[in-house]
Design a protein around this motif. Structure first.
Motif, PDB file in Angstrom:
ATOM      1  N   TYR A  62      15.086  -2.595   6.198  1.00 25.91           N
ATOM      2  CA  TYR A  62      14.900  -2.534   4.741  1.00 25.91           C
ATOM      3  C   TYR A  62      14.286  -1.202   4.318  1.00 25.91           C
ATOM      4  N   VAL A  63      13.245  -0.783   5.035  1.00 23.33           N
ATOM      5  CA  VAL A  63      12.536   0.439   4.647  1.00 23.33           C
ATOM      6  C   VAL A  63      13.396   1.674   4.892  1.00 23.33           C
ATOM      7  N   LEU A  64      14.033   1.756   6.074  1.00 23.84           N
ATOM      8  CA  LEU A  64      14.732   2.979   6.455  1.00 23.84           C
ATOM      9  C   LEU A  64      16.159   3.061   5.923  1.00 23.84           C
ATOM     10  N   ILE A  65      16.838   1.920   5.782  1.00 18.29           N
ATOM     11  CA  ILE A  65      18.239   1.937   5.355  1.00 18.29           C
ATOM     12  C   ILE A  65      18.390   1.534   3.896  1.00 18.29           C
ATOM     13  N   THR A  66      17.899   0.338   3.560  1.00 17.68           N
ATOM     14  CA  THR A  66      18.063  -0.135   2.188  1.00 17.68           C
ATOM     15  C   THR A  66      17.358   0.788   1.198  1.00 17.68           C
ATOM     16  N   LEU A  67      16.119   1.158   1.497  1.00 21.85           N
ATOM     17  CA  LEU A  67      15.374   2.056   0.607  1.00 21.85           C
ATOM     18  C   LEU A  67      15.673   3.516   0.883  1.00 21.85           C
ATOM     19  N   GLY A  68      16.279   3.813   2.046  1.00 21.62           N
ATOM     20  CA  GLY A  68      16.681   5.180   2.365  1.00 21.62           C
ATOM     21  C   GLY A  68      15.528   6.114   2.656  1.00 21.62           C
ATOM     22  N   ARG A  69      14.406   5.603   3.149  1.00 18.65           N
ATOM     23  CA  ARG A  69      13.265   6.464   3.441  1.00 18.65           C
ATOM     24  C   ARG A  69      13.425   7.107   4.816  1.00 18.65           C
ATOM     25  N   ASP A  70      12.856   8.301   4.977  1.00 11.29           N
ATOM     26  CA  ASP A  70      12.969   9.011   6.252  1.00 11.29           C
ATOM     27  C   ASP A  70      12.037   8.438   7.315  1.00 11.29           C
ATOM     28  N   ASN A  71      10.872   7.993   6.899  1.00  7.87           N
ATOM     29  CA  ASN A  71       9.885   7.471   7.843  1.00  7.87           C
ATOM     30  C   ASN A  71       9.228   6.217   7.279  1.00  7.87           C
ATOM     31  N   ILE A  72       8.601   5.465   8.161  1.00  5.54           N
ATOM     32  CA  ILE A  72       7.893   4.253   7.765  1.00  5.54           C
ATOM     33  C   ILE A  72       6.463   4.607   7.367  1.00  5.54           C
ATOM     34  N   ASN A  73       6.113   4.286   6.136  1.00  5.14           N
ATOM     35  CA  ASN A  73       4.761   4.505   5.644  1.00  5.14           C
ATOM     36  C   ASN A  73       3.899   3.293   6.008  1.00  5.14           C
ATOM     37  N   ARG A  74       2.773   3.537   6.645  1.00  6.42           N
ATOM     38  CA  ARG A  74       1.939   2.455   7.171  1.00  6.42           C
ATOM     39  C   ARG A  74       1.483   1.487   6.085  1.00  6.42           C
ATOM     40  N   ALA A  75       0.950   2.012   4.994  1.00  6.00           N
ATOM     41  CA  ALA A  75       0.413   1.151   3.935  1.00  6.00           C
ATOM     42  C   ALA A  75       1.515   0.297   3.317  1.00  6.00           C
ATOM     43  N   TYR A  76       2.669   0.915   3.046  1.00  7.56           N
ATOM     44  CA  TYR A  76       3.764   0.170   2.414  1.00  7.56           C
ATOM     45  C   TYR A  76       4.329  -0.879   3.377  1.00  7.56           C
ATOM     46  N   PHE A  77       4.515  -0.484   4.638  1.00  4.71           N
ATOM     47  CA  PHE A  77       5.064  -1.404   5.640  1.00  4.71           C
ATOM     48  C   PHE A  77       4.153  -2.622   5.812  1.00  4.71           C
ATOM     49  N   ASN A  78       2.847  -2.391   5.896  1.00  2.00           N
ATOM     50  CA  ASN A  78       1.897  -3.503   6.039  1.00  2.00           C
ATOM     51  C   ASN A  78       1.894  -4.398   4.802  1.00  2.00           C
ATOM     52  N   SER A  79       2.039  -3.782   3.640  1.00  2.00           N
ATOM     53  CA  SER A  79       2.038  -4.557   2.402  1.00  2.00           C
ATOM     54  C   SER A  79       3.225  -5.523   2.361  1.00  2.00           C
TER      55      SER A  79
END
Length: 466
Positions: A361-378
């Motif tokens: 979801y974070v890397l493909i659906t949202l198209g982000r380059d890296n996983i952000n710790r705060a957002y991923f944990n949230s």
């Protein structure tokens, strides 16, 4: 592992062979040090084998496995499992063959490691420490220590053999003529590390440990000497390389920059020791999902791209899944990303397949380059609090979550309202969310499928082993 290791014909025979002579002291070593590792079934099987062994074994004189099953009261599958444990710690080795009399096995029995070898062996010491409490492990160490004076003063006045006995040259010649030509295979007690060293590179990233400890003062040569011990901890308790590095920092000596083996093993194993059954049951009840897991019929109605992602999310561990997604984006996993995902896994609030979908979801659906710790944990917290317990429901949930966030942004600009307070957790409807579209998932289908095929080819090349 071949099918041969999974099945046992009760009408097949077996012959027992001695690889070493077993002493009473050896038996006490096996009972105290090996039994906690191999378990009661393997102990019963081993003791039975030693009692059944003949004076001179012959290929033509076989015992049926049906006889063995009646003696040890174990089913064929249980015998194979117990035998595998004995083979793994080198208390026996197994050969299989077929001749005119039928199928047969040769079981060669070996002596155990001596206590000094056992406690300095990386794998065996870790396996024992993971099976018993640290206090009992230390008692076992003390039990097998020699009761010696630390220092003996004075002159050694012991006599030599030639001072006491007179042996003629004729006696030497007579003994030489009576000495038989050695034909027996000499088997020494040891644990083989050849295959371990050759195969562990695929699952154990030693270079990651070296890199993460660069600024601690521990050099590569020191870590190389501890490679087997570190792999044993990784393999036995499932600790990853970054967490292992953290414990090395906690237990190292800062004056000499050395690794305290015993303290490292004790702290890692105590931290990763399974929780009591009651605690596990409580966690299981707390994490009971509110929605039923989808069946195969529902899965079959989904687009092929969705099915591919779901099955890979269920079959791959998060590190493999992250690697495949990063490769599709022509990138690589960073240490911070691995640490973030590891922390979520260790919290034990989400199944691994749900963690994989969150990565997707974070890397493909949202198209982000890296996983952000705060957002991923949230988002992980949100999934856990809503009891999302499988990959498909995670896809549905996150698809709806994204649409709700987009609707909020659209309404904000449509009404011209600009509020500084941002709602971080939406209220979700109880009705099932629609299925995620294939367009959202197709971006990594090719990469994930290639990784899956690679794993299948690897399994075939290694006889079915994962």
């Amino acid at each position: 592992m071949t099918d041969l290791n999974h099945q046992l014909n009760p009408m097949s025979g077996f012959i027992l062979s001695e690889g070493a002579k077993l002493t009473d002291y050896d038996q006490s070593i096996i009972t105290a040090l090996y039994q906690p590792i191999i378990g009661p079934d393997a102990m019963v099987l081993l003791n039975t084998f030693w009692n059944l062994i003949e004076e001179q074994p012959r290929i033509s004189e076989r015992i049926l496995h049906t006889t063995l099953m009646n003696i040890v009261n174990l089913a064929p599958q249980a015998i194979v499992a117990a035998r595998g444990r004995l083979e793994a710690v080198n208390l026996m080795q197994t050969w299989h063959n077929t001749d005119t009399l039928g199928e047969y096995y040769v079981y060669e029995l070996h002596a155990p490691l001596q206590p000094q070898q056992f406690f300095t062996d990386e794998l065996m010491s870790v396996l024992l420490l993971s099976a018993v409490e640290s206090s009992y492990y230390q008692k076992l160490q003390q039990r097998f220590q020699l009761r010696q004076l630390v220092q003996i003063d004075g002159d050694n006045i012991s006599q030599k053999i030639t001072d006491v006995f007179n042996v003629s040259s004729e006696a030497f010649q007579k003994v030489a003529s009576l000495t038989p030509t050695p034909t027996q295979r000499q088997v020494t007690a040891k644990i083989a590390y050849d295959e371990i060293g050759a195969n562990n590179s695929a699952t154990f990233d030693f270079e990651l440990i070296v890199d993460s400890l660069q600024n601690t003062g521990i050099n590569r040569q020191t870590l190389e000497l501890k490679r087997n011990m570190l792999f044993a901890l990784h393999q036995t308790v499932g600790i990853n390389e970054l967490e292992l590095s953290k414990y090395i920092r906690k237990t190292m000596t800062f004056d000499t920059f050395e690794i305290n083996d015993d303290l490292l093993k004790q702290q890692v194993i105590d931290a990763y020791r399974p929780r009591p059954k009651q605690a596990k049951e409580a966690t299981k009840i707390a994490a009971t999902p509110t929605t039923a897991k989808v069946d195969e019929n529902e899965l079959a109605t989904l687009p092929v791209a969705v099915q591919t992602v779901l099955r890979n999310a269920q079959e791959l561990n998060p590190r493999e899944f992250l690697q495949s997604v990063k490769e599709e984006k022509n990138g690589f996993p960073t240490a911070n990303e691995v640490k973030t995902i590891t922390d979520v896994i260790e919290a034990n609030v989400l199944p691994l397949e749900v963690v994989n979908i969150l990565i997707f979801y974070v890397l493909i659906t949202l198209g982000r380059d890296n996983i952000n710790r705060a957002y991923f944990n949230s988002i992980a917290n949100t999934l856990s609090q809503n009891h999302v317990a499988d990959a498909l429901n995670a896809l549905k949930f996150l698809g709806k979550f994204q649409r709700e966030q987009q609707n909020k942004v659209t309404k904000k600009y449509a009404t011209g309202r600009s509020s500084k307070k941002v709602e971080t957790k939406p209220t979700y409807a109880t009705t099932p969310a629609p299925t995620v579209t294939a367009n959202e998932l197709a971006a990594t289908q090719a990469s994930l499928e290639r990784l899956k095929q690679s794993r299948i080819q690897h399994d075939k090349a290694h006889g079915g082993q994962a």
